[in-house]
Design an enzyme around this catalytic site. Sequence first.
Site, mmCIF file in Angstrom:
data_model
loop_
_atom_site.group_PDB
_atom_site.id
_atom_site.type_symbol
_atom_site.label_atom_id
_atom_site.label_comp_id
_atom_site.label_asym_id
_atom_site.label_seq_id
_atom_site.Cartn_x
_atom_site.Cartn_y
_atom_site.Cartn_z
ATOM 1 N N GLY A 240 0.816 -1.210 0.000
ATOM 2 C CA GLY A 240 0.000 0.000 0.000
ATOM 3 C C GLY A 240 0.848 1.257 0.000
ATOM 4 N N GLY A 245 2.346 2.032 5.290
ATOM 5 C CA GLY A 245 3.415 1.086 5.593
ATOM 6 C C GLY A 245 4.331 1.577 6.689
ATOM 7 N N GLU A 264 5.519 -3.300 1.161
ATOM 8 C CA GLU A 264 5.824 -2.841 -0.197
ATOM 9 C C GLU A 264 5.024 -1.563 -0.386
ATOM 10 O OE1 GLU A 264 4.711 -2.003 -3.806
ATOM 11 O OE2 GLU A 264 4.033 -4.081 -3.957
ATOM 12 N N CYS A 301 1.907 -0.919 -8.823
ATOM 13 C CA CYS A 301 3.039 -0.405 -8.056
ATOM 14 C C CYS A 301 4.273 -0.269 -8.932
ATOM 15 C CB CYS A 301 3.335 -1.310 -6.865
ATOM 16 S SG CYS A 301 3.370 -3.062 -7.269
ATOM 17 N N GLU A 392 5.036 9.890 -5.971
ATOM 18 C CA GLU A 392 4.150 9.087 -6.810
ATOM 19 C C GLU A 392 2.767 9.716 -6.943
ATOM 20 O OE1 GLU A 392 2.575 4.425 -6.996
ATOM 21 O OE2 GLU A 392 3.288 5.279 -5.099
#
Length: 528
Positions: A240, A245, A264, A301, A392
């Site tokens: 996520g 995380g 991740e 991802c 991102e």
Amino acid sequence: MITGKNYIGSQLKAGGTKTVKTFNPQLNIENPWVFTEATTEEIEEAVALANQAFTSYKKCSGLEKAQFLNAIADEILALGDELLVQYCSESGFPRGRAEGERGRMIGQLRSFAVMLTEGSWVQATIDTAIPDRQPAPKEDLRKMLVPLGPIVVFGSSNFPFAFSTAGGDTASALASGCPVIVKSHSMHIGTGEMVASAIIKAAQKTNMPEGVFSNLVGGGRTLGTSLVKHPLVKGVGFTGSISGGRALCDLAAQRPEPIPVFAEMGSVNPVVLLPEALKVNSQKWAAAYAGSITLGAGQFCTNPGLLLAVKGAELNDFETELTTAIEKIEPLCMLHSTMQADFEKGIAEKESQKGVSKVAQFKGEVLPNYGRQTILKVSGEEFLKNESLSHEVFGPFSILVECEDEVQLIQIINKLDGQLTGTIISEEKELQKHQAVIFALQNRVGRLIFNGVPTGVEVCASMLHGGPYPASSDSRFTAVGTHAVYRWVRPLSYQNWPDDLLPAELQNNNPLQISRTVNNKLTLAGCD
């Protein structure tokens, strides 16, 4: 087939009063099913059951666990079209994507079953005793990998099958000998319940201990925090956001007994476009990256969110070709209205930054919750000045960075956070001229790609799906492929232990016929 309840082991329970629904992004309405969030008592019961199950499950043979995993795959397939319909109603993905991802989930389960049947994954190592060695005798020492204990898995939003209820984290943890408690992702709870029912049926058919698997519904801050802080939980798997995380990592580190969190998280997956490759194949690479950026509405991802190249005629031609190719592609539905809103917000924030311009965006009308693919552009100088440009944007988006020269290109690569992937687009004869670029990139990524796109993740032993922080919380491990099992185990040594009381993997005559390292030699033979 949807009950809206929690699986506490094989029991369906819904003692709480707080409920939630999922959302159909294609229809832009709530789904009809009502799900009840787990209570504190139900959370406690699930963890206690998992801990109880661990005492016997960790002793199951590789063949027994392989039968369990294969049975899970069989039971998932037995759910048939109803599971695919449920998946589509909660994700907005088309049926073809549902079928493909189901195939990947099944393939993962069966690949771990093959690994367990062969058995060498435990890395058995034996150093036999030398009683008369001088000046001191050598003891008999034997080592292998053993499971940690109950594992909590957080389902991911963008892969309702492959990274969720029976996805890679769950499959690898069960393969290791660890019971699993899944926190079902709020966007596809119904899909998760159906898959959980298959796991429970498989556990019962293969005589696995009660509590080897549970599936819980609840908010991340309440349910997730309770599970991570529980003293009987021994590890966490998460896919996520960076914020989510990192929060789990911090919670786990603050426990009286810290536990590992294998998270991740974020990645923009930089792509370096070298000039000769663009000169020779500009149209080819523009088409490939238009497809990669928009694949699955950009909700991977490994989506290529950063394109790096040195300014020049070759880059200008590529930019033109990319604009033409990507604006022709019909947008796709995103996973949720909130994700589509965050996507639009992320683009707007980046476009408002100094020196940023828009070079491509789908110009037609789009339905609600559809992501309008977008390419922005900025100079290398401005990119280096503005850290926010490297963050991102989750969706069909990429930013093209026009570098002044190779020196600036390397500066940008060195400044990036850790990434899952890094790609070099190049003619083979170019590679030798740009070794400094390659060396810089390999220091920032977990997977280095030559002349391809990052959005294909093969499930095999050689795949590394991880990378330096924040791509993942521990760059030494992968979340994809059979080597993902090594996240859920620890080494244990036996000194001078009676042979008949050793695990079969370490006994003298090698009854399992697995590959072992005996006195520094890899062998299938027994030892004295």
